[in-house]
Design a protein around this motif. Structure first.
Motif, mmCIF file in Angstrom:
data_model
loop_
_atom_site.group_PDB
_atom_site.id
_atom_site.type_symbol
_atom_site.label_atom_id
_atom_site.label_comp_id
_atom_site.label_asym_id
_atom_site.label_seq_id
_atom_site.Cartn_x
_atom_site.Cartn_y
_atom_site.Cartn_z
ATOM 1 N N ASP A 175 47.824 50.088 37.624
ATOM 2 C CA ASP A 175 48.205 49.035 38.555
ATOM 3 C C ASP A 175 46.968 48.608 39.353
ATOM 4 O O ASP A 175 46.233 49.460 39.857
ATOM 5 C CB ASP A 175 49.284 49.558 39.510
ATOM 6 N N PRO A 176 46.726 47.289 39.485
ATOM 7 C CA PRO A 176 45.563 46.847 40.266
ATOM 8 C C PRO A 176 45.542 47.403 41.684
ATOM 9 O O PRO A 176 44.469 47.601 42.254
ATOM 10 C CB PRO A 176 45.712 45.317 40.270
ATOM 11 N N GLU A 177 46.719 47.677 42.248
ATOM 12 C CA GLU A 177 46.785 48.229 43.601
ATOM 13 C C GLU A 177 46.182 49.627 43.683
ATOM 14 O O GLU A 177 45.830 50.091 44.768
ATOM 15 C CB GLU A 177 48.240 48.263 44.084
ATOM 16 N N ALA A 192 42.537 42.035 32.837
ATOM 17 C CA ALA A 192 41.678 41.346 33.801
ATOM 18 C C ALA A 192 41.970 41.703 35.252
ATOM 19 O O ALA A 192 41.051 41.982 36.030
ATOM 20 C CB ALA A 192 41.794 39.838 33.596
ATOM 21 N N GLU A 193 43.228 41.688 35.633
ATOM 22 C CA GLU A 193 43.546 41.898 37.050
ATOM 23 C C GLU A 193 43.072 43.265 37.521
ATOM 24 O O GLU A 193 42.500 43.403 38.610
ATOM 25 C CB GLU A 193 45.054 41.740 37.264
ATOM 26 N N THR A 194 43.276 44.288 36.693
ATOM 27 C CA THR A 194 42.859 45.642 37.072
ATOM 28 C C THR A 194 41.345 45.783 37.068
ATOM 29 O O THR A 194 40.759 46.389 37.981
ATOM 30 C CB THR A 194 43.489 46.669 36.118
ATOM 31 N N ASP A 240 35.431 37.004 33.655
ATOM 32 C CA ASP A 240 36.748 37.242 34.242
ATOM 33 C C ASP A 240 37.900 36.674 33.432
ATOM 34 O O ASP A 240 39.062 36.865 33.803
ATOM 35 C CB ASP A 240 36.799 36.705 35.669
ATOM 36 N N HIS A 241 37.599 35.979 32.336
ATOM 37 C CA HIS A 241 38.684 35.409 31.529
ATOM 38 C C HIS A 241 38.334 35.558 30.056
ATOM 39 O O HIS A 241 37.549 34.790 29.503
ATOM 40 C CB HIS A 241 38.890 33.932 31.870
ATOM 41 N N ALA A 255 39.930 44.117 40.133
ATOM 42 C CA ALA A 255 40.233 44.899 41.335
ATOM 43 C C ALA A 255 39.327 46.123 41.421
ATOM 44 O O ALA A 255 38.842 46.496 42.504
ATOM 45 C CB ALA A 255 41.703 45.319 41.323
#
Length: 295
Positions: free
Chosen positions: A91-93, A116-118, A138-139, A121
């Motif tokens: 989880d990115p959090e 990407a999101e993780t 990033d993409h 982060a």
């Protein structure tokens, strides 16, 4: 090496649940890691390939480890920490907790890659700890194909042979330098040469040598499981680019890869519109988005 994150350490952020800890995984954690990674066999093909080969989540002889994120004893995420950082269902959090553990390990990492999101982060947390990237991609569409390619395959593509190693290695190095901006031989040739030889021995090197024994096209199956292969290192000889040959070669990559596993995957820089168009023409479709941070 950090083996457990205590409540008072920086790798616990205020937003983390009270029972969340990060520690280095061992052999007893192997089954749980396998179940976690199998939640997405395409995105997690790297770690699944490692587990298929090593058979354990324990640290490797070369010093690579896997950080597990546990909530009350339940594995909820992980991250390979070897030459690169590779998050697994993380989880990115919780990426900040793993970033701190990686920083405290004292190991240097060449990149972070994965969802990407993780990845982004994790890099944001490492940046606060003083780590600076030289490139952030990033993409990167994550693409797959299952079933026959949509264009005829180039029949000249085959599996690489050790007898052709001295021809394959320079092409691999040229691809690497084009992709990341520096030579894979920095600091010596041994490690990268051993990696290329290993791919050839495993039957994971795909190559076409022309009449002059120069590499026309090459690619590798960089990660392999019984379900999925991940294609890496796609390279066409610069003298032959722009002639519409790539689609046929990529179709041949798919045909050969599917002799190993039914699903063929890859990820590609979002800005590489020509490559993306070729992959789509062959029949690849986007199933997710990766990012890569290069240090």
């Amino acid at each position: 090496m950090l083996s457990r994150v205590a409540p008072w350490l920086a790798s616990r952020r205020d937003g983390a649940a009270p029972g969340v800890v990060v520690r280095v995984m061992g052999g007893a954690d192997t089954a749980d890691l396998l179940v976690l990674a199998q939640q997405d066999a395409v995105a997690n093909v790297f770690i699944l390939s490692h587990l298929a080969t090593a058979g354990t989540a324990s640290p490797t002889g070369g010093g690579a480890t896997i950080f597990g994120v546990f909530d009350g004893g339940t594995l909820i995420g992980a991250c390979w920490a070897g030459a690169n950082l590779v998050p697994v269902q993380l989880d990115p959090e919780l990426a900040g907790e793993v970033a701190v553990a990686a920083q405290q390990s004292g190991r240097r990492f060449a990149s972070i890659f994965g969802p990407a999101e993780t990845v982004l982060a994790m890099y944001a947390a490492l940046e606060k700890l003083g780590q600076r990237a030289h490139d952030v991609r990033d993409h990167q569409p994550l693409m797959t194909i299952a079933g026959p390619p949509a264009v005829p395959p180039e029949p000249a593509l085959g599996f690489g042979r050790l007898a052709d190693f001295d021809r394959i290695l320079p092409a691999c190095a040229a691809m690497f330098e084009e992709e990341v901006g520096y030579s894979p031989f920095l600091g010596g040739r041994e490690y990268y040469s051993r990696r290329v030889k290993g791919l050839i021995r495993q039957g994971h090197s795909l190559v076409h040598l022309g009449p002059d024994d120069e590499v026309v096209f090459k690619a590798e199956l960089g990660a392999v499981t019984p379900e999925v292969t991940q294609v890496q290192g796609v390279w066409m000889n610069p003298a032959l680019r722009g002639q519409g040959l790539s689609a046929g070669y990529m179709a041949a990559v798919v045909v050969l890869a599917q002799t190993v596993a039914p699903v063929t995957s890859l990820y590609v820089n979002g800005f590489n519109t020509k490559a993306r168009a070729t992959y789509e023409r062959v029949g690849f479709r986007q199933v997710g988005t990766f990012a890569t941070v290069l240090f």
